[in-house]
Design a protein around this motif. Structure first.
Motif, short mmCIF file in Angstrom:
data_model
loop_
_atom_site.label_atom_id
_atom_site.label_comp_id
_atom_site.label_asym_id
_atom_site.label_seq_id
_atom_site.Cartn_x
_atom_site.Cartn_y
_atom_site.Cartn_z
N GLY A 166 -15.49 12.48 79.55
CA GLY A 166 -15.89 11.67 78.47
C GLY A 166 -15.01 10.59 78.18
N ILE B 130 -16.41 14.84 69.20
CA ILE B 130 -16.95 13.40 69.08
C ILE B 130 -16.84 12.57 67.66
CG2 ILE B 130 -18.27 13.63 71.29
CD1 ILE B 130 -20.72 14.04 69.37
N HIS C 68 -21.04 11.98 80.30
CA HIS C 68 -21.04 10.83 79.33
C HIS C 68 -21.19 9.69 80.11
CE1 HIS C 68 -19.84 13.49 76.01
NE2 HIS C 68 -19.29 14.04 76.89
N LEU D 195 -15.86 7.96 74.79
CA LEU D 195 -15.98 8.43 73.47
C LEU D 195 -14.91 7.98 72.49
CD1 LEU D 195 -16.39 12.45 74.22
CD2 LEU D 195 -18.10 10.54 73.48
N THR E 144 -16.76 10.46 83.86
CA THR E 144 -17.85 10.78 82.96
C THR E 144 -17.98 12.28 82.79
OG1 THR E 144 -18.98 11.18 85.36
CG2 THR E 144 -19.22 8.87 84.04
N HIS F 91 -22.74 18.01 79.89
CA HIS F 91 -23.11 16.62 79.52
C HIS F 91 -22.30 15.69 80.16
CE1 HIS F 91 -25.14 13.81 77.04
NE2 HIS F 91 -23.89 13.22 76.90
#
Length: 113
Positions: free
Chosen positions: A28, A65, A9, A13, A25, A7
């Motif tokens: 996060g 998260i 981001h 976060l 990215t 994933h």
């Protein structure tokens, strides 16, 4: 054949700012937030060394998260389960038994940053 997806981001976060670099990215967190998390002053004397390493790995993998102010969603080691975790409690098997788990430590580190 196993499907592996990662994933990316688009927002940090921790602070919610837009991430611009590929490294940010992927993990996060922006560079400043990542530094704050690495340098967070948390008492880890009641945790074992492998729990500290697991908590730092959980953060590095962006596998924890924030849901609310002190509640986090943490992914299990094998990636098949998610747990609600806070600095004082967790819904993982160890947390339900009343033991301190590395999910709780990761939550403490994130809140201290």
């Amino acid at each position: 054949m196993q499907n592996t997806t990662t994933h990316q981001h688009t927002d940090c976060l921790r602070c919610g700012r837009t991430l611009t670099s590929a490294r940010s990215t992927a993990i996060g967190y922006g560079p400043t937030c990542a530094r704050h998390i690495r340098n967070a002053a948390v008492d880890t004397s009641d945790y074992k060394p492998h729990q500290i390493a697991s908590a730092r790995e959980l953060i590095a993998d962006a596998a924890i998260i924030p849901l609310r102010s002190t509640v986090f969603l943490a992914v299990s080691t094998d990636g098949t389960e998610t747990y609600r975790s806070a600095p004082t409690a967790c819904t993982c098997p160890a947390g339900l038994k009343g033991s301190r788990c590395y999910h709780q430590l990761a939550a403490r580190l994130l809140l201290a940053a």
